[in-house]
Design a protein around this motif. Sequence first.
Motif, PDB file in Angstrom:
ATOM      1  N   LEU A  92       0.814  -1.213   0.000  1.00  0.00           N
ATOM      2  CA  LEU A  92       0.000   0.000   0.000  1.00  0.00           C
ATOM      3  C   LEU A  92       0.852   1.269   0.000  1.00  0.00           C
ATOM      4  CD1 LEU A  92      -2.744  -1.078   2.572  1.00  0.00           C
ATOM      5  CD2 LEU A  92      -3.071  -0.710   0.113  1.00  0.00           C
ATOM      6  N   SER A  93       2.104   1.134   0.413  1.00  0.00           N
ATOM      7  CA  SER A  93       2.993   2.308   0.444  1.00  0.00           C
ATOM      8  C   SER A  93       3.604   2.602  -0.924  1.00  0.00           C
ATOM      9  CB  SER A  93       4.123   2.100   1.463  1.00  0.00           C
ATOM     10  OG  SER A  93       5.079   1.167   0.973  1.00  0.00           O
ATOM     11  N   GLN A  94       3.451   1.669  -1.869  1.00  0.00           N
ATOM     12  CA  GLN A  94       4.095   1.829  -3.165  1.00  0.00           C
ATOM     13  C   GLN A  94       3.162   2.506  -4.174  1.00  0.00           C
ATOM     14  OE1 GLN A  94       7.519   0.849  -3.295  1.00  0.00           O
ATOM     15  NE2 GLN A  94       6.894   0.833  -1.145  1.00  0.00           N
ATOM     16  N   HIS A  95       2.738   3.703  -3.829  1.00  0.00           N
ATOM     17  CA  HIS A  95       1.911   4.489  -4.739  1.00  0.00           C
ATOM     18  C   HIS A  95       2.167   5.958  -4.483  1.00  0.00           C
ATOM     19  CE1 HIS A  95      -0.788   5.488  -1.411  1.00  0.00           C
ATOM     20  NE2 HIS A  95      -0.800   4.199  -1.097  1.00  0.00           N
ATOM     21  N   ASP A  96       1.922   6.762  -5.495  1.00  0.00           N
ATOM     22  CA  ASP A  96       2.182   8.197  -5.402  1.00  0.00           C
ATOM     23  C   ASP A  96       0.910   9.038  -5.352  1.00  0.00           C
ATOM     24  OD1 ASP A  96       5.066   7.959  -5.568  1.00  0.00           O
ATOM     25  OD2 ASP A  96       4.792   7.450  -7.676  1.00  0.00           O
ATOM     26  N   ASP A  97      -0.187   8.533  -5.923  1.00  0.00           N
ATOM     27  CA  ASP A  97      -1.435   9.306  -5.983  1.00  0.00           C
ATOM     28  C   ASP A  97      -2.249   9.053  -4.718  1.00  0.00           C
ATOM     29  OD1 ASP A  97      -3.723  10.655  -6.612  1.00  0.00           O
ATOM     30  OD2 ASP A  97      -3.863   9.883  -8.660  1.00  0.00           O
ATOM     31  N   LEU A  98      -1.929   9.783  -3.667  1.00  0.00           N
ATOM     32  CA  LEU A  98      -2.578   9.580  -2.376  1.00  0.00           C
ATOM     33  C   LEU A  98      -4.069   9.889  -2.424  1.00  0.00           C
ATOM     34  CD1 LEU A  98       0.151  11.298  -0.160  1.00  0.00           C
ATOM     35  CD2 LEU A  98      -0.052   8.868  -0.693  1.00  0.00           C
TER      36      LEU A  98
END
Length: 230
Positions: free
Chosen positions: A164-170
């Motif tokens: 879940l931490s491997q994304h940029d579009d929060l």
Amino acid sequence: MSTAEEPLLESTRVADWLRDAILDGVRAPGSRLIERDLAAEFGVSRVPVRDALKILEGEGLIVLRPRTWAIVREFTASDMADLDEVRSVLEPLAFRLAAERHDRDGLARLRRVLEKEKSSARAEDPITSRRAAADFHEAVTELADNRLLQDLMRSMRSKLRWGLSQHDDLIHVTDEHEALYEAITMRDGDRAETLAIAHIDSGRREREAHELALRGASDAGVKSEGASRR
């Protein structure tokens, strides 16, 4: 407190701190965790540090090396594909059951977690937002009220949080959680299950985009360094 309890509490504290450091990206994949250095950093003996490293090894976050050190594990594309396959079975069930079985107090807690995720995403605070995103999934599992499901999800909690931490579009992730929350609130198990499946697929695409962006930044850095040497 007995002396037997003290090392246990110290090892838990060290494990909690190291887990956060790994999952928040402070301790990068491939970095070494050396017992004596960690003991000095935490002001404890090497025994609780050693026990903490064993806990993290059990969670699949590190690889122990002989004697006194460990390496932060690097998750491969195959690792994450395996995780997605398991999530695609367990999480839709968790969201369906949460929709069907939630109580008022549990739903209120889920709302608080979601609001924390939203506010930190808007404030561009990725660490807090990503932690809250993981907490959202954990709260849903509790709402499902199935002990075996909780045990199964607990066994993969750290890997799930890493994914879940491997994304940029929060904001995008938060919007999907909002839709899932609404389905749970309405006790619409079918919609919650459908949205959960789509959420997993969306997370996979976000993760791949994140990895591509990191790879591009790394390649650009190498080219820039090479040009500066000419």
